[in-house]
Structure formats: C-alpha cells, structure tokens
Design an enzyme around this catalytic site. Structure first.
Site, PDB file in Angstrom:
ATOM      1  N   SER A  99       0.833  -1.196   0.000  1.00 53.27           N
ATOM      2  CA  SER A  99       0.000   0.000   0.000  1.00 53.27           C
ATOM      3  C   SER A  99       0.876   1.257   0.000  1.00 53.27           C
ATOM      4  O   SER A  99       1.700   1.432  -0.895  1.00 53.27           O
ATOM      5  CB  SER A  99      -0.954  -0.044   1.197  1.00 53.27           C
ATOM      6  OG  SER A  99      -1.973   0.923   1.075  1.00 53.27           O
ATOM      7  N   MET A 100       0.729   2.138   0.991  1.00 46.47           N
ATOM      8  CA  MET A 100       1.587   3.320   1.051  1.00 46.47           C
ATOM      9  C   MET A 100       3.056   2.930   0.981  1.00 46.47           C
ATOM     10  O   MET A 100       3.876   3.635   0.372  1.00 46.47           O
ATOM     11  CB  MET A 100       1.326   4.100   2.343  1.00 46.47           C
ATOM     12  CG  MET A 100       2.222   5.316   2.534  1.00 46.47           C
ATOM     13  SD  MET A 100       2.112   6.106   4.162  1.00 46.47           S
ATOM     14  CE  MET A 100       3.142   4.993   5.137  1.00 46.47           C
TER      15      MET A 100
END
Length: 262
Positions: A99-100
């Site tokens: 994700s991030m």
C-alpha cells in the site's frame, strides 16, 4: 514473545530483523502500509528465511518509536530511507512495499538508483502504479471518518479495530500516513532497472487489476501480476504463497545484475 519484541536492532532505528542471518543470499527491505509497523512483516520474514534476509522498515511515531516526531511526507520518508540504506553494506537487495509502503519504496528505489544502487527485484503489494492517481482525502476526516475507512479495508475482520483504546493510540500515525500518501504528487522519472512483481487482492477497493498492471510502465525488466482472493490486506491470509514466490525469484535473481548494470 510478540513480533515487535523479537526484532533485532540493526544499528539504525529504521530497520528491524526478526530472523537475522549473515549468510542470506539477498536482503529484502520491506515497507509497511499506512499506520503499519515493521512487525507487519514478521510472518513474511519467517517464511523466506534463511535464504532471504528481511529488514523491515520501522517508521517513526509507532511502537518503540512512538515518541519520535511523525513524518507526513512521502518525499521525506524516501530521503531518510535512501540515506539509511546507502549506509548499509553493499549487497544484493530487493524491495517490498504494501500500500503506502509501495510508494515509499518506489521513491526510495529511484533515489538509490541515482546513487548507483539498483535492486535486483521490486515487489508492489496492494497499490496501483505511481502514475495511476486518485483523489482521496481520508486524512481530512474526523476520527470517526478514518475509523470507517479502516473498517472498509478490514474485509469483515474487525480485529484490533474493536479495541477503542488501542485504536486511539494508532490514529495519529494513521492520519499522518494518509496525509503523506494523499498529498504526494506523481513526478515522472526513469523506470526501475529491475523486474517488478505486483500482488493484490481481488476485492481491494484501492487498486484494480488495470491499475496494478500499470506498474509495467515503471520498469525495464520483466513484470508480472498475481491476484489473490481477498481485499486490501489479502497478504494476511496468503503470506505463504507470496513468500514462496518471493523466495523463488530472489533465489534466482540475487546473483544477476539488473538490466543496464555491468
């Protein structure tokens, strides 16, 4: 013993090793998701050892770094991580971001490449390609709005979200991380000179297969995409399959110079 307490310090507050081995063929730097910590990679580390040495990134503002100032800029994350990784001994390495973490890993890889360090492989998990932008504003919501977003990603498994006291302790770091990823602009740069593998869940609201396929545009090496049953945190249930693939390709790639490297 919890994964966090089992971690071995590495001489820097930024990296944790749960299963340290000096004779591993390749080092895998793992970048957590928004609100996440190094312990998110305990199971992956366990399953790729001893051939692959996982060094999991510990962002400030959580767990044993909870009293340190948080960072709310992907560029600052990447600048700090690049400096940390350049200080590590030169050896074959790969990068994995969820994700991030995939965006921070990508920006860090760009900086490392400019300094002459190129990973043998790059793994992007539960994240669309950097060029596939969406406008979101979770970091601007009140606490209840952020919790609602987290519940939508939990794919029916509430877990720690049901513990209000624990949740309250995590929210500042989660908000800061969402601010970092939601305000980060895409700036076109040279493609990664290594293979890229993307992993995702088939019910991930943050990433479609088409958006994940666009990682192909960000590398000069081979690209492949693996889609698993599950949502944004498919990795919790499919660590074994992901670890098997990571271990297999890194075992082959560790002694091979990235494309464009002599």
């Amino acid at each position: 013993m919890s994964p966090a307490s089992a971690a071995t310090r590495t001489g820097t507050p930024w990296l944790r090793r749960f299963h340290p081995r000096q004779d591993s063929e390749v080092e895998l730097f793992c970048f957590p998701h928004a609100g996440g910590s190094a312990s998110a990679y305990f199971q992956l580390s366990q399953q790729v050892a001893p051939r692959v040495q996982v060094s999991a990134v510990q962002y400030p503002g959580r767990q044993d770094r909870r009293n340190e100032p948080r960072i709310d800029s992907v560029d600052e994350f990447a600048d700090r991580m690049c400096a940390e990784l350049l200080a590590q001994p030169a050896r074959p390495f790969a990068m994995f971001g969820h994700s991030m973490g995939a965006v921070i890993a990508y920006e860090t890889a760009q900086r490392l490449a400019a300094a002459g360090r190129v990973p043998v492989w790059f793994f992007a998990s539960s994240r669309r390609a950097p060029s596939r932008l969406r406008h979101t504003d979770v970091h601007r919501r009140d606490d209840a709005g952020i919790v609602a977003e987290l519940r939508s990603l939990a794919d029916g498994e509430v877990g720690w979200l049901a513990d209000e006291e624990l949740l309250a302790s995590f929210l500042p770091a989660i908000r800061s991380d969402y601010r970092a990823i939601e305000t980060h602009p895409y700036r076109p740069g040279p493609p990664l000179r290594c293979p890229v593998t993307a992993f995702m869940g088939d019910r991930d609201p943050y990433t479609t297969p088409d958006e994940a396929q666009s990682w192909r545009d960000h590398c000069t090496g081979p690209f492949d995409l693996h889609v698993f049953p599950g949502g944004h945190f498919y990795l919790d249930k499919h660590t074994a399959q992901v670890a098997a693939h990571v271990g297999r390709v890194l075992g082959t790639a560790a002694g091979v110079a990235p494309r464009g490297e002599a």
